[in-house]
Design an enzyme around this catalytic site. Sequence first.
Site, PDB file in Angstrom:
ATOM      1  N   GLN A   3      39.987 -61.490  66.063  1.00 16.62           N
ATOM      2  CA  GLN A   3      38.648 -62.082  66.103  1.00 16.62           C
ATOM      3  C   GLN A   3      37.699 -61.188  66.902  1.00 16.62           C
ATOM      4  OE1 GLN A   3      37.752 -64.975  64.408  1.00 16.62           O
ATOM      5  NE2 GLN A   3      35.686 -64.378  64.994  1.00 16.62           N
ATOM      6  N   LYS A  54      39.934 -71.203  61.141  1.00 13.62           N
ATOM      7  CA  LYS A  54      40.787 -70.350  60.308  1.00 13.62           C
ATOM      8  C   LYS A  54      42.218 -70.880  60.291  1.00 13.62           C
ATOM      9  CE  LYS A  54      37.832 -66.349  60.906  1.00 13.62           C
ATOM     10  NZ  LYS A  54      37.488 -65.122  61.627  1.00 13.62           N
ATOM     11  N   ASP A 112      41.117 -58.580  56.922  1.00 11.33           N
ATOM     12  CA  ASP A 112      39.666 -58.551  57.142  1.00 11.33           C
ATOM     13  C   ASP A 112      39.035 -57.342  56.444  1.00 11.33           C
ATOM     14  OD1 ASP A 112      38.447 -60.656  58.440  1.00 11.33           O
ATOM     15  OD2 ASP A 112      38.918 -59.943  60.467  1.00 11.33           O
TER      16      ASP A 112
END
Length: 287
Positions: free
Chosen positions: A97, A53, A120
């Site tokens: 994460q 990422k 997200d």
Amino acid sequence: MSAHSIDGKALAEELRASFKARVAALAARGHRPGLAVLLVGEDPASQVYVRNKVAACEAAGIFSQKLVYPADVEQGVVLAKIGELNADPHIHGILVQLPLPRHVDEKAVLEAIAPQKDVDGFHAENVGALAQGQPRFIPCTPYGVMKMFEANGVDLTGKDAVIIGRSNIVGKPMALLLINAGATVTVCHSKTRDLAAHTRRADILVAAVGKPRFVTADMVKPGAVVIDVGINRLPPEEGGKLCGDVDFAAVREVASLITPVPGGVGPMTITMLLANTIEAAEREAGQ
Ligand code: NAD
């Protein structure tokens, strides 16, 4: 006849190329998009995802900040950092994460992220907006799948779509997106009775299970579009390679369109994270 294999890597590259002008336009006005990625613990898969990422941000001209905490970090430390990032004008997107260690309350952490920076799309407010058909941020993996349908001219209206998996990250948002796009959606999961009876009706089949080669050719309707979200590492005696939830070699003989693993949904997920970060920066800049 063999199915056409959707090249997620090529589509991801095409989309990332199209982001360059948007990032340049923002930078010219002094608004370089910025993403903060928080990693707690040493899970090897998570480390790889975070590394990828951050590298993708760099390649796209997006500022990124990687924050790594030991597995035994106190939840309050993570929450305090998120508070700081919420107030940081250089950061437009915040990503934690997953999975988090057991002692950290995932819900509390995700809800601490400012909804306008929740790239997200896991904050309750953003999940609600998606459920109402007015998403602010679409979760990256199902968003990438929708882009694959779009790029391959897959008309979803009135189609029978079956999703295997009901996670908050993939299965549930995928279901909402497909409903919003006019498909008739069935969500199957570990408690589903006679799974194959459902999957055999599917014009669109999305597998997000986490079990290698779980979907076999006899579970697939001839001509179906098959999307394989799974990422599984085969044991060393089977070559240790990555493999999806779909038995690709056999299912491609039945389906009309299919995504491979690797090179399918995976590259699209990171691409849509970049898209959401750029969009967050554009909103902040009033564009
Ligand atoms: P998860 O473990 O949270 O969910 C798995 C789902 O599969 C559950 O809802 C469970 O009910 C269902 N399931 C398990 N066994 C089943 C069975 N026998 N029959 C029917 N349903 C069953 O996983 P997740 O986070 O949704 O991820 C699923 C897979 O997708 C994993 O392999 C993960 O690594 C992968 N993934 C890939 C990407 C990507 O970018 N390509 C992103 C996220 C997740």
